[in-house]
Design a protein around this motif. Structure first.
Motif, PDB file in Angstrom:
ATOM      1  N   CYS A   1     -53.770  37.307 -55.045  1.00  0.00           N
ATOM      2  CA  CYS A   1     -52.385  36.940 -55.379  1.00  0.00           C
ATOM      3  C   CYS A   1     -51.716  38.066 -56.158  1.00  0.00           C
ATOM      4  O   CYS A   1     -52.360  38.747 -56.954  1.00  0.00           O
ATOM      5  N   SER A   2     -50.427  38.202 -55.961  1.00  0.00           N
ATOM      6  CA  SER A   2     -49.682  39.174 -56.758  1.00  0.00           C
ATOM      7  C   SER A   2     -49.510  38.633 -58.176  1.00  0.00           C
ATOM      8  O   SER A   2     -49.473  37.417 -58.389  1.00  0.00           O
ATOM      9  N   SER A   3     -49.387  39.547 -59.117  1.00  0.00           N
ATOM     10  CA  SER A   3     -49.153  39.136 -60.500  1.00  0.00           C
ATOM     11  C   SER A   3     -47.852  38.358 -60.624  1.00  0.00           C
ATOM     12  O   SER A   3     -47.767  37.394 -61.379  1.00  0.00           O
ATOM     13  N   ASP A   4     -46.835  38.773 -59.878  1.00  0.00           N
ATOM     14  CA  ASP A   4     -45.553  38.074 -59.933  1.00  0.00           C
ATOM     15  C   ASP A   4     -45.701  36.619 -59.490  1.00  0.00           C
ATOM     16  O   ASP A   4     -45.133  35.717 -60.105  1.00  0.00           O
ATOM     17  N   ALA A   5     -46.454  36.396 -58.426  1.00  0.00           N
ATOM     18  CA  ALA A   5     -46.657  35.021 -57.942  1.00  0.00           C
ATOM     19  C   ALA A   5     -47.413  34.206 -58.980  1.00  0.00           C
ATOM     20  O   ALA A   5     -47.068  33.048 -59.239  1.00  0.00           O
ATOM     21  N   ILE A   6     -48.430  34.787 -59.573  1.00  0.00           N
ATOM     22  CA  ILE A   6     -49.208  34.080 -60.587  1.00  0.00           C
ATOM     23  C   ILE A   6     -48.334  33.723 -61.778  1.00  0.00           C
ATOM     24  O   ILE A   6     -48.302  32.576 -62.231  1.00  0.00           O
ATOM     25  N   VAL A   7     -47.594  34.699 -62.298  1.00  0.00           N
ATOM     26  CA  VAL A   7     -46.742  34.462 -63.458  1.00  0.00           C
ATOM     27  C   VAL A   7     -45.688  33.391 -63.150  1.00  0.00           C
ATOM     28  O   VAL A   7     -45.308  32.616 -64.028  1.00  0.00           O
ATOM     29  N   ALA A   8     -45.251  33.315 -61.915  1.00  0.00           N
ATOM     30  CA  ALA A   8     -44.283  32.289 -61.523  1.00  0.00           C
ATOM     31  C   ALA A   8     -44.927  30.905 -61.406  1.00  0.00           C
ATOM     32  O   ALA A   8     -44.243  29.914 -61.161  1.00  0.00           O
ATOM     33  N   GLY A   9     -46.254  30.834 -61.567  1.00  0.00           N
ATOM     34  CA  GLY A   9     -46.953  29.557 -61.505  1.00  0.00           C
ATOM     35  C   GLY A   9     -47.447  29.195 -60.135  1.00  0.00           C
ATOM     36  O   GLY A   9     -47.871  28.065 -59.899  1.00  0.00           O
ATOM     37  N   HIS A  10     -47.435  30.152 -59.215  1.00  0.00           N
ATOM     38  CA  HIS A  10     -47.906  29.907 -57.851  1.00  0.00           C
ATOM     39  C   HIS A  10     -49.379  30.309 -57.754  1.00  0.00           C
ATOM     40  O   HIS A  10     -49.717  31.406 -57.310  1.00  0.00           O
ATOM     41  N   LEU A  11     -50.225  29.414 -58.201  1.00  0.00           N
ATOM     42  CA  LEU A  11     -51.666  29.669 -58.171  1.00  0.00           C
ATOM     43  C   LEU A  11     -52.225  29.266 -56.813  1.00  0.00           C
ATOM     44  O   LEU A  11     -51.687  28.380 -56.148  1.00  0.00           O
ATOM     45  N   PRO A  12     -53.325  29.896 -56.432  1.00  0.00           N
ATOM     46  CA  PRO A  12     -53.941  29.512 -55.155  1.00  0.00           C
ATOM     47  C   PRO A  12     -54.491  28.089 -55.244  1.00  0.00           C
ATOM     48  O   PRO A  12     -54.851  27.615 -56.319  1.00  0.00           O
ATOM     49  N   ALA A  13     -54.540  27.445 -54.118  1.00  0.00           N
ATOM     50  CA  ALA A  13     -55.156  26.115 -54.064  1.00  0.00           C
ATOM     51  C   ALA A  13     -56.663  26.307 -54.122  1.00  0.00           C
ATOM     52  O   ALA A  13     -57.224  27.139 -53.422  1.00  0.00           O
ATOM     53  N   SER A  14     -57.294  25.562 -55.001  1.00  0.00           N
ATOM     54  CA  SER A  14     -58.752  25.664 -55.092  1.00  0.00           C
ATOM     55  C   SER A  14     -59.392  24.760 -54.048  1.00  0.00           C
ATOM     56  O   SER A  14     -58.757  23.860 -53.510  1.00  0.00           O
ATOM     57  N   GLU A  15     -60.647  25.012 -53.806  1.00  0.00           N
ATOM     58  CA  GLU A  15     -61.394  24.122 -52.912  1.00  0.00           C
ATOM     59  C   GLU A  15     -61.462  22.724 -53.512  1.00  0.00           C
ATOM     60  O   GLU A  15     -61.564  21.750 -52.798  1.00  0.00           O
TER      61      GLU A  15
END
Length: 177
Positions: free
Chosen positions: A160-174
């Protein structure tokens, strides 16, 4: 913006990190962590799971040197939330600071343990038993499941890009699947 308006501004610079913090807490509260991976569904267990996800996010954001201030703001939100949670469960003003200090020490230890395990070859299962199960080893299937899901989450954060993470867009976990 003038010097005085910066100093006396009512704007909270941490507010921009609130969506990320909410996403971290949301991930740490996914039922599968507790039901399938046997994380204890207790106050301590929930702290440990949120701290694990928080640690993985910090480890990822540390790779982007421009995110130091974001990490500081995110950590301030964590501290504020933990202080509020302690007050809600009845911890008094006289000792809440000590509890928060211990929690921050625990978080720092977890970040180091997970970094060592996921990036430097230390044993992830040992870190999990010590930091999530507090030394009481769960059954092997649950430990294997938790280790594989945390490792996969760490890898997904790396994509993930840092920008996406900081925006709260975390990957879906298993665990969320």
């Amino acid at each position: 913006m003038s010097f005085f308006s910066k100093i006396f501004s009512r704007d909270n610079p941490n507010a921009g990190m609130q969506p990320l913090y909410n996403a971290i807490v949301g991930e740490g509260r996914q039922l599968a962590w507790y039901e399938e991976a046997q994380v204890p569904d207790t106050i301590d267990g929930r702290f440990d799971m949120i701290a694990a996800i928080f640690s993985l996010v910090l480890i990822r954001l540390e790779k982007d040197e421009e995110r130091g201030q974001d990490i500081a703001w995110l950590t301030e939100i964590f501290i504020s939330d933990m202080e509020g949670q302690l007050r809600q469960i009845g911890i008094g003003d006289m000792v809440v600071g000590k509890h928060v200090g211990r929690m921050m020490g625990a978080l720092g230890g977890r970040v180091g343990a997970y970094r060592d395990a996921l990036e430097k070859g230390a044993e992830l299962k040992d870190a999990i038993v010590r930091n999530i199960f507090r030394g009481a080893k769960p059954d092997d299937a649950a430990l294997d499941l938790l280790a594989s899901r945390l490792a996969a989450y760490h890898a997904a954060l790396g994509d993930c890009s840092s920008d996406a993470i900081v925006a709260g867009h975390l990957p879906a976990s298993e665990a969320a699947a």
